[in-house]
Design an enzyme around this catalytic site. Structure first.
Site, PDB file in Angstrom:
ATOM      1  N   SER A  13      29.502 -16.493  29.619  1.00 59.22           N
ATOM      2  CA  SER A  13      29.437 -17.391  30.779  1.00 59.22           C
ATOM      3  C   SER A  13      28.690 -16.782  31.966  1.00 59.22           C
ATOM      4  CB  SER A  13      30.865 -17.789  31.207  1.00 59.22           C
ATOM      5  OG  SER A  13      31.564 -18.375  30.144  1.00 59.22           O
ATOM      6  N   ASN A  65      25.883 -26.829  30.100  1.00 65.20           N
ATOM      7  CA  ASN A  65      27.229 -27.005  30.639  1.00 65.20           C
ATOM      8  C   ASN A  65      27.729 -28.432  30.438  1.00 65.20           C
ATOM      9  OD1 ASN A  65      28.454 -24.584  32.232  1.00 65.20           O
ATOM     10  ND2 ASN A  65      26.265 -24.486  32.629  1.00 65.20           N
ATOM     11  N   TRP A  84       8.751 -42.017  57.034  1.00 71.93           N
ATOM     12  CA  TRP A  84       8.552 -42.397  55.628  1.00 71.93           C
ATOM     13  C   TRP A  84       8.618 -41.108  54.810  1.00 71.93           C
ATOM     14  CZ3 TRP A  84       8.396 -46.897  53.055  1.00 71.93           C
ATOM     15  CH2 TRP A  84       8.203 -48.077  53.793  1.00 71.93           C
ATOM     16  N   ARG A  87       5.261 -46.146  47.539  1.00 69.61           N
ATOM     17  CA  ARG A  87       4.635 -47.281  48.206  1.00 69.61           C
ATOM     18  C   ARG A  87       3.164 -47.397  47.851  1.00 69.61           C
ATOM     19  NH1 ARG A  87       4.799 -48.447  54.741  1.00 69.61           N
ATOM     20  NH2 ARG A  87       3.503 -50.322  54.705  1.00 69.61           N
ATOM     21  N   ASP A 140      21.109 -24.756  24.234  1.00 74.70           N
ATOM     22  CA  ASP A 140      19.694 -24.537  23.936  1.00 74.70           C
ATOM     23  C   ASP A 140      19.349 -24.636  22.458  1.00 74.70           C
ATOM     24  OD1 ASP A 140      19.548 -24.095  26.612  1.00 74.70           O
ATOM     25  OD2 ASP A 140      19.063 -21.961  26.499  1.00 74.70           O
ATOM     26  N   CYS A 158      19.497 -17.853  34.293  1.00 75.41           N
ATOM     27  CA  CYS A 158      18.494 -18.297  35.261  1.00 75.41           C
ATOM     28  C   CYS A 158      18.427 -17.371  36.471  1.00 75.41           C
ATOM     29  CB  CYS A 158      18.806 -19.715  35.732  1.00 75.41           C
ATOM     30  SG  CYS A 158      18.805 -20.935  34.407  1.00 75.41           S
ATOM     31  N   GLU A 213      30.908 -14.145  19.925  1.00 71.16           N
ATOM     32  CA  GLU A 213      29.726 -13.921  20.749  1.00 71.16           C
ATOM     33  C   GLU A 213      29.037 -12.632  20.291  1.00 71.16           C
ATOM     34  OE1 GLU A 213      26.687 -13.290  23.073  1.00 71.16           O
ATOM     35  OE2 GLU A 213      27.723 -15.237  23.039  1.00 71.16           O
ATOM     36  N   ARG A 257      41.860 -27.140  28.473  1.00 68.94           N
ATOM     37  CA  ARG A 257      42.501 -27.855  29.576  1.00 68.94           C
ATOM     38  C   ARG A 257      43.321 -29.037  29.079  1.00 68.94           C
ATOM     39  NH1 ARG A 257      37.185 -27.201  31.817  1.00 68.94           N
ATOM     40  NH2 ARG A 257      37.177 -25.562  33.412  1.00 68.94           N
TER      41      ARG A 257
END
Length: 480
Positions: free
Chosen positions: A42, A316, A445, A453, A294, A46, A36, A23
């Site tokens: 990409s 990322n 609360w 608290r 990782d 997860c 790779e 970019r």
């Protein structure tokens, strides 16, 4: 003169770094080559358990950027190509095409190591064993789905390991209708949480029909006459299995770096500074060498110690920092506070900061409070229960960590504590944070503030007056 950037690893950290650098610098100024070893780039690892469980329809939905999209941006991407040797002095890498076996050396001016992690396999599960699966990549997920498709719905599954991946895969297999046994070494599942919250998860899994075998270490794989798995033997006995799924976590994939003589941290990850430059044996950045994802050790902002936290969110961000620096825009990664979240069916699970064991290991003098509340106003319909545990440092009351287990709408509250940890807030300061309230969303609360608290009132910090708000709870403390 055109500079050459080489990236090793085509997933989150590597391609984020390459994209961010692109970019800011065009092809005439920066040539980018990426290697790779797999066939995808990409993608969301997860999301694999949710694909296995049928909640995500196809693997393609997990892919954020295809190889073609990266190539269209001027990145020379080589799939199924493994980097086998690194020479940081000569600034070159040797790669091998996994299809043809052809090897070549590639010179670089700047190199990004984003080699990721590899699943932990105990000695009894190493090699190709029919019916045993470690689920880490898209091909791993596809192989598990293929195996499940060949098994009857009554086939028994044993999941070894009670961390995030183990719990998520146990749910996925349960969703597909298989009887599931979860075998794990720790007293309760989810060892990143303290045991009293882990018990809530075990209860939820047991109520859903999973056989949970805590405090047991898997030792041996038992096979039938056809060579396929028939049971797992652990310290608690034999567990019948037609399928075994490993959820024992991951370790940094750093053999390439180790062979090149680069120092590794206590967790086996590469050492970097806050700009994500790789550090050499003298503690100084190695010229032209960066690493993220990782395969690196990170700074824990609460404990002040090195940590290994392999998450896509960090990968990322590492890539963003590396790519920004390579593009001429200074950037730094400040470290992590240890935030993570998952779920088992409708039971949401989250943590940030330190648990009891980690706080003690860091030499901190801490105290804690555990409270029970509801995710929204108790009088509002469907007010599900939630449990919150908060740790704080004695004396000044610095927030050290928060854990949540509860019904729908409870777990994302962890982000409030994550920001408070990053800001270094005390529990007294946390009590008076201006959080949103309306009966469909929270009690007046918020449960996070109730826990804060309770601790603040007991320690007499923050001007909170009394610690109680009517919520039940227990207080615990440890002095290392």
């Amino acid at each position: 003169m055109t500079e050459h950037l080489v990236v090793v690893g085509g997933d989150a950290a590597g391609m984020s770094a390459a994209s961010q650098a692109r970019r800011r610098r065009g092809p005439a100024e920066l040539r980018i080559t990426a290697f790779e070893r797999g066939g995808h780039t990409s993608y969301s690892a997860c999301g694999i358990p949710y694909w296995v469980g049928g909640e995500v329809a196809a693997a393609t939905e997990l892919i954020a950027r295809t190889p073609e999209q990266h190539r269209a941006r001027g990145i020379d991407l080589h799939l199924h190509t493994e980097v086998t040797e690194l020479d940081p002095v000569a600034r070159r890498v040797r790669s091998r095409d996994l299809a043809t076996g052809a090897e070549r050396w590639t010179d670089y001016d700047q190199l990004v190591l984003a080699t990721g992690a590899e699943p932990v396999r105990p000695p009894w599960a190493r090699g190709e064993v029919p019916g045993v699966h470690a689920v880490h990549t898209l091909p791993d997920g596809a192989a598990l789905l293929d195996r499940l498709g060949a098994l009857p719905g009554t086939a028994r599954a044993v999941v070894v390991g009670g961390g995030y991946i183990g719990v998520e895969l146990a749910e996925a297999l349960l969703r597909r209708g298989h009887p599931v046994t979860l075998v794990h070494r720790t007293p309760e599942p989810m060892p990143g949480l303290d045991p009293e919250l882990g018990r809530l998860i075990r209860r939820g899994m047991t109520e859903a029909g999973i056989e949970v075998v805590p405090g047991a270490e898997a030792r041996e794989l038992l096979r039938g006459a056809d060579g396929r798995v028939r049971a797992v033997r652990s310290t608690a006995g034999e567990h019948p299995a037609d399928l075994v799924v490993l959820g024992l976590g991951v370790r940094p994939r750093t053999a390439l770096a180790r062979a090149a003589g680069l120092p590794l941290g206590e967790h086996g990850g590469l050492l970097t500074d806050d700009r994500m430059r790789v550090l050499g044996a003298d503690g100084e950045p190695v010229p032209g060498l960066w690493a993220g994802g990782d395969c690196v050790t990170v700074h824990h902002r609460v404990s002040g110690r090195p940590a290994y936290v392999p998450l896509g969110t960090h990968a990322n961000k590492h890539g963003l920092v590396i790519g920004s620096n390579l593009g001429g825009e200074p950037a730094a990664f400040p470290g992590v506070v240890g935030t993570a979240i998952t779920r088992f069916r409708h039971l949401e699970i989250a943590r940030t900061g330190l648990n009891e064991r980690e706080a003690t290991a860091a030499g901190l003098d801490w105290t804690s409070a555990t409270i029970e509340s509801t995710v929204h106003a108790g009088y509002y319909p469907d007010a599900e229960r939630m449990t919150v545990k908060l740790l704080a440092e004695r004396g000044g009351g610095r927030l050290l960590g928060l854990q949540i287990v509860g019904g729908t709408g409870s777990a994302k509250r962890i982000d409030v504590a994550a920001v408070a940890l990053a800001a270094g807030l005390t529990v007294g300061e946390l009590v008076f944070q201006d959080l949103a309230y309306a009966p469909p969303f929270s009690p007046v609360w918020d449960p996070v503030l109730v826990a804060a608290r309770k601790v603040a009132g007991r320690m007499g910090v923050g001007g909170t007056g009394v610690g109680g708000t009517g919520a039940g709870g227990t207080d615990e403390g440890r002095r290392p």
